[in-house]
Write an enzyme that holds these catalytic residues in place. Structure first.
Site, PDB file in Angstrom:
ATOM      1  N   ASP A   1       6.127   7.114  -9.126  1.00 47.85           N
ATOM      2  CA  ASP A   1       4.862   7.475  -8.476  1.00 47.85           C
ATOM      3  C   ASP A   1       3.685   7.175  -9.390  1.00 47.85           C
ATOM      4  O   ASP A   1       3.654   7.599 -10.551  1.00 47.85           O
ATOM      5  CB  ASP A   1       4.858   8.964  -8.123  1.00 47.85           C
TER       6      ASP A   1
ATOM      7  N   TYR B   1      -5.108   5.874 -11.929  1.00 44.02           N
ATOM      8  CA  TYR B   1      -4.487   6.385 -13.161  1.00 44.02           C
ATOM      9  C   TYR B   1      -4.687   5.383 -14.288  1.00 44.02           C
ATOM     10  O   TYR B   1      -4.280   4.241 -14.195  1.00 44.02           O
ATOM     11  CB  TYR B   1      -2.992   6.610 -12.966  1.00 44.02           C
TER      12      TYR B   1
ATOM     13  N   HIS C   1      -5.081   9.241  -1.221  1.00 44.62           N
ATOM     14  CA  HIS C   1      -5.013  10.109  -2.398  1.00 44.62           C
ATOM     15  C   HIS C   1      -5.790  11.406  -2.224  1.00 44.62           C
ATOM     16  O   HIS C   1      -5.354  12.474  -2.624  1.00 44.62           O
ATOM     17  CB  HIS C   1      -5.539   9.338  -3.608  1.00 44.62           C
TER      18      HIS C   1
END
Length: 313
Positions: A39, A44, A125
Protein backbone atom coordinates in the site's frame (compact mmCIF):
# COMPACT_ATOMS: atom_id res chain seq x y z
CA UNK A 1 -10.47 -19.49 16.87
CA UNK A 2 -7.79 -19.56 14.17
CA UNK A 3 -7.18 -16.25 12.46
CA UNK A 4 -5.86 -15.94 8.94
CA UNK A 5 -4.47 -12.43 8.67
CA UNK A 6 -3.85 -10.66 5.38
CA UNK A 7 -1.08 -8.24 6.31
CA UNK A 8 -0.75 -5.22 4.03
CA UNK A 9 2.72 -3.68 3.80
CA UNK A 10 2.52 0.07 4.36
CA UNK A 11 5.22 1.71 2.22
CA UNK A 12 4.72 5.30 3.40
CA UNK A 13 8.34 5.76 4.52
CA UNK A 14 10.01 4.21 1.49
CA UNK A 15 12.21 6.66 -0.35
CA UNK A 16 12.23 9.21 2.47
CA UNK A 17 12.83 7.94 6.01
CA UNK A 18 13.89 4.57 4.57
CA UNK A 19 16.43 4.76 1.74
CA UNK A 20 16.18 2.83 -1.51
CA UNK A 21 18.47 -0.05 -0.55
CA UNK A 22 16.72 -0.69 2.76
CA UNK A 23 13.29 -0.31 1.14
CA UNK A 24 14.22 -2.97 -1.41
CA UNK A 25 15.41 -5.29 1.35
CA UNK A 26 12.12 -4.84 3.22
CA UNK A 27 10.08 -5.49 0.09
CA UNK A 28 12.12 -8.62 -0.58
CA UNK A 29 11.62 -9.83 2.98
CA UNK A 30 7.88 -9.19 2.86
CA UNK A 31 7.39 -11.11 -0.36
CA UNK A 32 9.76 -13.90 0.71
CA UNK A 33 7.50 -14.40 3.75
CA UNK A 34 4.43 -14.70 1.53
CA UNK A 35 3.20 -11.10 1.61
CA UNK A 36 1.30 -9.84 -1.42
CA UNK A 37 -0.40 -6.46 -0.85
CA UNK A 38 1.72 -3.28 -0.89
CA UNK A 39 0.00 0.00 0.00
CA UNK A 40 1.30 3.42 -0.99
CA UNK A 41 0.01 6.79 -2.24
CA UNK A 42 1.06 9.45 -4.70
CA UNK A 43 1.65 11.94 -1.86
CA UNK A 44 4.00 9.72 0.20
CA UNK A 45 5.83 11.40 1.68
CA UNK A 46 5.67 15.11 0.86
CA UNK A 47 5.98 16.13 4.54
CA UNK A 48 9.31 14.33 4.89
CA UNK A 49 10.98 15.13 1.57
CA UNK A 50 12.71 18.48 1.22
CA UNK A 51 10.84 19.04 -2.07
CA UNK A 52 7.52 19.32 -0.22
CA UNK A 53 5.99 16.99 -2.82
CA UNK A 54 5.29 13.25 -2.84
CA UNK A 55 5.94 10.35 -5.19
CA UNK A 56 9.03 8.93 -3.49
CA UNK A 57 7.38 5.72 -2.27
CA UNK A 58 5.84 4.87 -5.64
CA UNK A 59 9.18 5.54 -7.35
CA UNK A 60 11.03 3.17 -5.03
CA UNK A 61 8.44 0.42 -5.51
CA UNK A 62 8.60 0.86 -9.28
CA UNK A 63 12.38 0.57 -9.32
CA UNK A 64 12.21 -2.50 -7.09
CA UNK A 65 9.73 -4.15 -9.44
CA UNK A 66 11.79 -3.30 -12.52
CA UNK A 67 14.80 -5.17 -11.11
CA UNK A 68 12.82 -8.34 -10.32
CA UNK A 69 11.34 -9.95 -13.43
CA UNK A 70 8.09 -11.71 -12.66
CA UNK A 71 7.57 -9.96 -9.32
CA UNK A 72 4.65 -7.90 -10.62
CA UNK A 73 2.63 -11.10 -11.04
CA UNK A 74 3.30 -11.99 -7.37
CA UNK A 75 2.38 -8.70 -5.70
CA UNK A 76 -0.75 -6.59 -5.56
CA UNK A 77 -0.36 -2.81 -5.70
CA UNK A 78 -2.56 -0.31 -3.90
CA UNK A 79 -2.11 3.43 -4.34
CA UNK A 80 -4.10 6.61 -3.77
CA UNK A 81 -4.83 10.01 -5.27
CA UNK A 82 -6.36 13.24 -4.08
CA UNK A 83 -4.01 14.46 -1.34
CA UNK A 84 -0.85 15.35 -3.24
CA UNK A 85 0.03 19.06 -2.83
CA UNK A 86 -0.16 21.15 -5.98
CA UNK A 87 2.54 23.44 -4.57
CA UNK A 88 5.43 22.30 -2.35
CA UNK A 89 4.18 21.71 1.17
CA UNK A 90 0.75 23.07 0.25
CA UNK A 91 -1.41 20.55 2.10
CA UNK A 92 -4.26 20.98 3.00
CA UNK A 93 -5.02 24.29 1.30
CA UNK A 94 -3.50 23.31 -2.05
CA UNK A 95 -4.11 19.68 -3.01
CA UNK A 96 -5.00 18.00 -6.29
CA UNK A 97 -8.44 16.82 -5.12
CA UNK A 98 -10.80 14.42 -6.87
CA UNK A 99 -11.82 16.19 -10.07
CA UNK A 100 -11.71 14.14 -13.26
CA UNK A 101 -8.65 15.97 -14.67
CA UNK A 102 -6.80 15.67 -11.35
CA UNK A 103 -7.53 11.96 -11.10
CA UNK A 104 -6.52 11.29 -14.70
CA UNK A 105 -3.23 13.07 -14.18
CA UNK A 106 -2.61 11.40 -10.82
CA UNK A 107 -3.21 7.87 -12.12
CA UNK A 108 -0.99 8.37 -15.16
CA UNK A 109 1.84 9.68 -12.95
CA UNK A 110 1.42 6.87 -10.42
CA UNK A 111 1.54 4.18 -13.10
CA UNK A 112 4.69 5.74 -14.54
CA UNK A 113 6.40 5.85 -11.15
CA UNK A 114 5.30 2.32 -10.30
CA UNK A 115 6.42 1.12 -13.74
CA UNK A 116 3.25 -0.85 -14.30
CA UNK A 117 0.28 -0.69 -16.61
CA UNK A 118 -2.34 -1.14 -13.92
CA UNK A 119 -2.87 -1.16 -10.17
CA UNK A 120 -4.92 -3.66 -8.22
CA UNK A 121 -6.63 -1.16 -5.91
CA UNK A 122 -6.99 2.59 -6.42
CA UNK A 123 -8.16 4.87 -3.63
CA UNK A 124 -9.75 8.28 -3.34
CA UNK A 125 -7.37 9.32 -0.56
CA UNK A 126 -9.39 12.11 1.04
CA UNK A 127 -12.78 13.69 0.50
CA UNK A 128 -13.22 16.53 -1.97
CA UNK A 129 -16.65 18.11 -1.59
CA UNK A 130 -15.73 20.91 -3.99
CA UNK A 131 -16.20 18.43 -6.86
CA UNK A 132 -19.57 16.83 -7.73
CA UNK A 133 -19.52 13.24 -6.55
CA UNK A 134 -20.79 12.15 -9.95
CA UNK A 135 -17.62 13.50 -11.58
CA UNK A 136 -15.35 11.56 -9.23
CA UNK A 137 -17.39 8.37 -9.61
CA UNK A 138 -17.35 8.56 -13.41
CA UNK A 139 -13.60 9.19 -13.54
CA UNK A 140 -12.79 6.30 -11.20
CA UNK A 141 -15.23 3.96 -12.91
CA UNK A 142 -13.60 4.83 -16.21
CA UNK A 143 -10.23 3.64 -14.91
CA UNK A 144 -11.72 0.22 -14.19
CA UNK A 145 -13.41 0.13 -17.57
CA UNK A 146 -10.16 0.88 -19.42
CA UNK A 147 -8.26 -1.78 -17.45
CA UNK A 148 -5.85 0.44 -15.54
CA UNK A 149 -7.48 -0.25 -12.15
CA UNK A 150 -8.88 -3.55 -10.86
CA UNK A 151 -10.94 -2.29 -7.91
CA UNK A 152 -11.73 0.98 -6.12
CA UNK A 153 -11.56 2.14 -2.53
CA UNK A 154 -12.37 5.20 -0.44
CA UNK A 155 -9.85 6.27 2.19
CA UNK A 156 -10.79 8.68 5.00
CA UNK A 157 -14.40 8.97 3.84
CA UNK A 158 -17.54 8.68 6.00
CA UNK A 159 -19.74 5.71 5.23
CA UNK A 160 -22.64 7.83 3.97
CA UNK A 161 -20.45 9.40 1.27
CA UNK A 162 -19.15 5.99 0.24
CA UNK A 163 -22.69 4.69 -0.09
CA UNK A 164 -23.76 7.77 -2.04
CA UNK A 165 -20.91 7.14 -4.47
CA UNK A 166 -21.78 3.45 -4.75
CA UNK A 167 -25.38 4.26 -5.60
CA UNK A 168 -24.30 6.71 -8.30
CA UNK A 169 -21.94 4.12 -9.77
CA UNK A 170 -24.62 1.43 -9.76
CA UNK A 171 -27.14 3.71 -11.46
CA UNK A 172 -24.64 4.50 -14.22
CA UNK A 173 -23.42 0.96 -14.73
CA UNK A 174 -19.97 1.77 -13.36
CA UNK A 175 -17.74 -0.05 -10.90
CA UNK A 176 -17.99 1.56 -7.46
CA UNK A 177 -16.12 1.41 -4.19
CA UNK A 178 -15.71 -2.02 -2.65
CA UNK A 179 -13.15 -1.14 0.02
CA UNK A 180 -12.73 1.45 2.77
CA UNK A 181 -9.52 2.53 4.49
CA UNK A 182 -9.77 4.09 7.96
CA UNK A 183 -7.78 4.40 11.15
CA UNK A 184 -8.48 1.54 13.56
CA UNK A 185 -6.65 -0.28 16.34
CA UNK A 186 -7.34 -2.19 19.54
CA UNK A 187 -6.96 0.87 21.75
CA UNK A 188 -9.61 3.48 21.10
CA UNK A 189 -9.35 7.29 21.37
CA UNK A 190 -11.85 9.31 23.35
CA UNK A 191 -14.66 10.47 21.04
CA UNK A 192 -14.30 14.09 20.07
CA UNK A 193 -10.65 14.38 21.12
CA UNK A 194 -8.44 15.46 18.23
CA UNK A 195 -5.79 13.08 16.98
CA UNK A 196 -2.32 14.48 16.28
CA UNK A 197 -2.71 13.45 12.63
CA UNK A 198 -5.42 15.86 11.55
CA UNK A 199 -6.15 14.03 8.30
CA UNK A 200 -6.93 10.69 9.94
CA UNK A 201 -10.54 9.52 9.95
CA UNK A 202 -11.32 6.92 12.59
CA UNK A 203 -13.61 3.95 12.08
CA UNK A 204 -16.65 3.65 14.36
CA UNK A 205 -19.08 0.87 15.29
CA UNK A 206 -21.35 2.29 12.57
CA UNK A 207 -18.53 1.72 10.07
CA UNK A 208 -18.51 -1.96 10.92
CA UNK A 209 -22.29 -2.21 10.62
CA UNK A 210 -21.97 -0.65 7.18
CA UNK A 211 -19.13 -2.79 5.82
CA UNK A 212 -20.77 -5.97 7.11
CA UNK A 213 -24.14 -5.02 5.59
CA UNK A 214 -22.61 -4.18 2.21
CA UNK A 215 -19.94 -6.87 2.11
CA UNK A 216 -17.12 -4.38 1.80
CA UNK A 217 -13.51 -4.85 2.79
CA UNK A 218 -11.98 -2.62 5.47
CA UNK A 219 -8.29 -1.78 5.47
CA UNK A 220 -7.16 -0.50 8.86
CA UNK A 221 -4.23 1.90 9.11
CA UNK A 222 -2.21 3.15 12.09
CA UNK A 223 -2.95 -0.28 13.54
CA UNK A 224 0.05 -0.31 15.89
CA UNK A 225 -0.23 3.37 16.86
CA UNK A 226 3.22 4.35 15.63
CA UNK A 227 4.88 1.94 18.05
CA UNK A 228 2.77 3.05 21.01
CA UNK A 229 2.02 -0.51 22.15
CA UNK A 230 5.64 -1.48 22.65
CA UNK A 231 8.02 1.49 22.56
CA UNK A 232 8.63 3.73 25.56
CA UNK A 233 9.96 6.42 23.21
CA UNK A 234 6.61 6.49 21.35
CA UNK A 235 4.03 7.48 23.98
CA UNK A 236 0.38 7.15 23.06
CA UNK A 237 -1.36 10.36 21.97
CA UNK A 238 -3.38 12.18 24.64
CA UNK A 239 -6.61 11.04 22.96
CA UNK A 240 -5.86 7.57 24.37
CA UNK A 241 -5.33 8.80 27.94
CA UNK A 242 -8.40 7.33 29.65
CA UNK A 243 -9.27 4.34 31.91
CA UNK A 244 -10.29 2.15 28.98
CA UNK A 245 -6.73 2.19 27.70
CA UNK A 246 -5.41 0.91 31.03
CA UNK A 247 -7.92 -1.93 31.06
CA UNK A 248 -7.28 -2.88 27.46
CA UNK A 249 -3.51 -2.92 27.87
CA UNK A 250 -3.88 -5.21 30.87
CA UNK A 251 -6.05 -7.60 28.87
CA UNK A 252 -3.64 -7.41 25.96
CA UNK A 253 -0.69 -8.32 28.16
CA UNK A 254 -2.62 -11.21 29.69
CA UNK A 255 -3.51 -12.71 26.33
CA UNK A 256 -0.05 -12.09 24.88
CA UNK A 257 1.48 -13.93 27.82
CA UNK A 258 -0.84 -16.88 27.32
CA UNK A 259 0.06 -17.12 23.65
CA UNK A 260 3.76 -16.35 23.91
CA UNK A 261 3.19 -13.50 21.47
CA UNK A 262 3.94 -9.78 21.42
CA UNK A 263 1.38 -7.07 22.07
CA UNK A 264 1.56 -6.08 18.41
CA UNK A 265 0.89 -9.61 17.21
CA UNK A 266 -2.19 -9.94 19.42
CA UNK A 267 -3.46 -6.57 18.18
CA UNK A 268 -3.13 -7.70 14.56
CA UNK A 269 -4.90 -10.99 15.29
CA UNK A 270 -7.70 -9.16 17.12
CA UNK A 271 -8.16 -6.70 14.26
CA UNK A 272 -8.46 -9.40 11.63
CA UNK A 273 -10.70 -11.78 13.55
CA UNK A 274 -13.99 -9.90 13.83
CA UNK A 275 -17.15 -10.41 11.79
CA UNK A 276 -16.10 -7.85 9.15
CA UNK A 277 -13.34 -8.52 6.65
CA UNK A 278 -10.42 -6.43 7.93
CA UNK A 279 -6.85 -6.30 6.67
CA UNK A 280 -4.34 -4.47 8.88
CA UNK A 281 -1.81 -2.19 7.23
CA UNK A 282 1.56 -2.30 8.96
CA UNK A 283 3.96 0.53 8.26
CA UNK A 284 7.52 -0.75 8.61
CA UNK A 285 11.05 0.62 8.64
CA UNK A 286 12.99 -2.43 9.88
CA UNK A 287 13.32 -6.14 9.16
CA UNK A 288 12.31 -6.96 12.74
CA UNK A 289 9.00 -5.17 12.27
CA UNK A 290 8.17 -7.25 9.21
CA UNK A 291 9.13 -10.47 10.97
CA UNK A 292 6.93 -9.61 13.94
CA UNK A 293 3.94 -8.63 11.82
CA UNK A 294 4.14 -11.62 9.49
CA UNK A 295 4.55 -13.87 12.51
CA UNK A 296 1.06 -12.84 13.62
CA UNK A 297 -0.69 -14.30 10.57
CA UNK A 298 -1.46 -17.69 12.07
CA UNK A 299 -1.90 -16.55 15.66
CA UNK A 300 -4.92 -18.27 17.18
CA UNK A 301 -7.16 -16.41 19.63
CA UNK A 302 -9.65 -18.54 21.52
CA UNK A 303 -13.22 -17.34 21.88
CA UNK A 304 -12.52 -16.73 25.55
CA UNK A 305 -9.44 -14.64 24.81
CA UNK A 306 -11.29 -12.60 22.19
CA UNK A 307 -14.16 -12.04 24.63
CA UNK A 308 -11.79 -10.79 27.31
CA UNK A 309 -10.11 -8.44 24.86
CA UNK A 310 -13.48 -7.07 23.77
CA UNK A 311 -14.78 -6.68 27.30
CA UNK A 312 -11.87 -4.59 28.54
CA UNK A 313 -13.22 -1.33 27.13
Amino acid sequence: MATEISIVLGALAFGTRVDEAQSADLLDQFTDLGGTWIDTANNYSWWIDESGLGGQSETIIGRWLSKRPGMRTRVLLSTKAGAEPTVPGGYPQHVEGLSAPALRGALAASLERLQTGAVDLYWAHIEDRSVPLEETVEALGGFVADGRVARLGASNHPAWRVEQARQIAAARGLTGYTTMQLRWSYLQPLPGVALPQSGHVHATPETFDYVEATGQWLWAYNTLLDGGYTRADRPLPSAYDHPGTVRRLAALDEVAGELGATRNQVVLAWLAGGPARVSPIVGVTTAAQISEAMGARALSLTDNQRSRLHAAA
